[in-house]
Design an enzyme around this catalytic site. Structure first.
Site, PDB file in Angstrom:
ATOM      1  N   ASN A  68      -7.813   5.757 -37.316  1.00  0.00           N
ATOM      2  CA  ASN A  68      -8.381   6.983 -37.875  1.00  0.00           C
ATOM      3  C   ASN A  68      -9.354   7.588 -36.852  1.00  0.00           C
ATOM      4  O   ASN A  68     -10.324   6.935 -36.452  1.00  0.00           O
ATOM      5  CB  ASN A  68      -9.110   6.616 -39.179  1.00  0.00           C
ATOM      6  N   HIS A 114     -13.911  10.057 -36.635  1.00  0.00           N
ATOM      7  CA  HIS A 114     -15.278   9.957 -36.130  1.00  0.00           C
ATOM      8  C   HIS A 114     -15.432  10.401 -34.681  1.00  0.00           C
ATOM      9  O   HIS A 114     -16.551  10.627 -34.218  1.00  0.00           O
ATOM     10  CB  HIS A 114     -15.854   8.569 -36.405  1.00  0.00           C
ATOM     11  N   HIS A 171      -8.464  12.535 -41.881  1.00  0.00           N
ATOM     12  CA  HIS A 171      -8.793  12.994 -43.236  1.00  0.00           C
ATOM     13  C   HIS A 171      -9.312  14.419 -43.134  1.00  0.00           C
ATOM     14  O   HIS A 171     -10.437  14.649 -42.693  1.00  0.00           O
ATOM     15  CB  HIS A 171      -9.860  12.051 -43.844  1.00  0.00           C
ATOM     16  N   ARG A 189     -10.917  17.122 -44.643  1.00  0.00           N
ATOM     17  CA  ARG A 189     -11.742  17.324 -45.841  1.00  0.00           C
ATOM     18  C   ARG A 189     -11.883  18.805 -46.171  1.00  0.00           C
ATOM     19  O   ARG A 189     -11.802  19.654 -45.289  1.00  0.00           O
ATOM     20  CB  ARG A 189     -13.136  16.733 -45.617  1.00  0.00           C
ATOM     21  N   ARG A 206     -15.756  18.683 -42.329  1.00  0.00           N
ATOM     22  CA  ARG A 206     -16.958  18.172 -41.668  1.00  0.00           C
ATOM     23  C   ARG A 206     -16.656  17.442 -40.354  1.00  0.00           C
ATOM     24  O   ARG A 206     -17.517  17.285 -39.524  1.00  0.00           O
ATOM     25  CB  ARG A 206     -17.746  17.246 -42.595  1.00  0.00           C
ATOM     26  N   GLU A 242      -4.726  12.065 -44.616  1.00  0.00           N
ATOM     27  CA  GLU A 242      -5.452  11.745 -45.851  1.00  0.00           C
ATOM     28  C   GLU A 242      -5.968  13.061 -46.406  1.00  0.00           C
ATOM     29  O   GLU A 242      -6.545  13.868 -45.660  1.00  0.00           O
ATOM     30  CB  GLU A 242      -6.656  10.854 -45.552  1.00  0.00           C
ATOM     31  N   THR A 244     -15.204   7.968 -48.048  1.00  0.00           N
ATOM     32  CA  THR A 244     -14.485   7.811 -49.319  1.00  0.00           C
ATOM     33  C   THR A 244     -15.037   6.580 -50.045  1.00  0.00           C
ATOM     34  O   THR A 244     -14.943   5.466 -49.549  1.00  0.00           O
ATOM     35  CB  THR A 244     -12.974   7.638 -49.051  1.00  0.00           C
ATOM     36  N   GLU A 254      -2.404   2.355 -50.667  1.00  0.00           N
ATOM     37  CA  GLU A 254      -3.334   1.744 -49.717  1.00  0.00           C
ATOM     38  C   GLU A 254      -4.460   1.138 -50.542  1.00  0.00           C
ATOM     39  O   GLU A 254      -5.145   1.859 -51.285  1.00  0.00           O
ATOM     40  CB  GLU A 254      -3.881   2.791 -48.731  1.00  0.00           C
ATOM     41  N   HIS A 312     -10.382   0.529 -45.047  1.00  0.00           N
ATOM     42  CA  HIS A 312     -11.758   0.944 -45.309  1.00  0.00           C
ATOM     43  C   HIS A 312     -12.748  -0.188 -45.051  1.00  0.00           C
ATOM     44  O   HIS A 312     -12.653  -1.255 -45.641  1.00  0.00           O
ATOM     45  CB  HIS A 312     -11.979   1.479 -46.724  1.00  0.00           C
ATOM     46  N   HIS A 338     -13.806   3.734 -38.345  1.00  0.00           N
ATOM     47  CA  HIS A 338     -15.199   3.713 -37.894  1.00  0.00           C
ATOM     48  C   HIS A 338     -15.503   2.600 -36.895  1.00  0.00           C
ATOM     49  O   HIS A 338     -16.154   2.830 -35.876  1.00  0.00           O
ATOM     50  CB  HIS A 338     -16.123   3.630 -39.116  1.00  0.00           C
TER      51      HIS A 338
END
Ligand code: PXP
Length: 237
Positions: free
Chosen positions: A6, A9, A42, A44, A48, A69, A100, A150, A189, A212
């Site tokens: 992912n 970030h 993701h 959003r 952001r 996502e 999330t 998931e 996650h 992350h």
């Protein structure tokens, strides 16, 4: 077992200055060179971190699994239908959350979700949903028509001792049950370099979705070289 990276970030860092760098699209290409089997973002509602431009460019260049996502909103439905990601993962989204916070509550808006998933599947898209490792939620996900799930590993990642052992058991049982009812099971996650092994050794998990911790490590392991590069520019200027 697949690893989808992912890259949100990298975009978080870019948005700290609202400029062009670091570019999450470049991050994705390097992640793929490093062996990633997929790239996740993701998108959003408040944009952001990653934005529509990132999604469009990633769709052009990512040849492994591109996982979008997204919240189950009309705006996202139209974006997904237009972009054709290889996988869509429906996630709950709250404006003020930092990340999330939990799996989807599937009992709420069940008819709406059936219709939503049908529209995506009618276009040949593959749809997953982010849920807590709870058998009841898994069964509802199957009834709604999701292709896969998931399981949220955040509680496992954040807990310690007996609580963590129980969280792990819940994930193992949920993955087992998914196999029995013919649903593919992913997990993600809060997974990091210390807690991933016990999840990666669960038989039957299709893929891990990790962000992350990988981007955090990349920042640290890259600093030495980044400083050397700057020093040599200064020295030879
Ligand atoms: N899976 C889902 C559905 C997520 O929403 C996230 C966070 O965006 C992740 C996996 C990755 O979590 P982390 O950044 O903690 O690895």
């Amino acid at each position: 077992m697949l690893l989808s990276v992912n890259i949100d970030h990298t975009a978080t860092l870019r948005e700290a200055r609202k400029g062009n760098e670091p570019d999450p699209v470049m991050s994705a290409t390097l992640a793929i060179l490093g062996g990633a089997d997929g790239i996740t973002l993701h998108l959003r509602e408040d944009r952001r971190h990653v934005n529509d431009r990132d999604l469009a460019l990633l769709r052009e260049i990512v040849r492994c699994e591109l996982n979008l996502e997204m919240a189950s909103t009309e705006e996202m439905l139209q974006i997904a239908l237009k972009t054709n990601p290889d996988l869509i993962t429906i996630v709950p989204e709250k404006r003020l959350e930092l990340t999330t916070e939990g799996g989807m509550d599937l009992s709420f808006k069940r008819d709406y979700l059936c219709d939503f998933v049908k529209k995506l599947k009618n276009k040949g898209l593959v749809v997953s949903v982010f849920i807590n490792p709870v058998i009841e939620d898994l069964n509802i996900a199957k009834e709604i028509g999701f292709d896969m799930v998931e399981f949220h590993t955040g509680f496992y990642a954040d807990s310690r001792g007996k609580e963590q052992e129980q969280a792990l058991i819940n994930i193992i049982k949920a993955v087992e049950e998914a196999g029995k009812i013919g649903m593919l099971a992913n997990a993600g996650h809060g997974l990091n370099y210390f807690n991933v092994s016990r999840i990666a050794s669960i038989p039957g998990i299709r893929g891990l979705y990790i962000g992350h911790s990988i981007i955090s490590r990349a920042v640290l392991i890259g600093i030495e070289k980044a400083v050397r590069d700057m020093k040599s520019l200064i020295k030879f200027s």
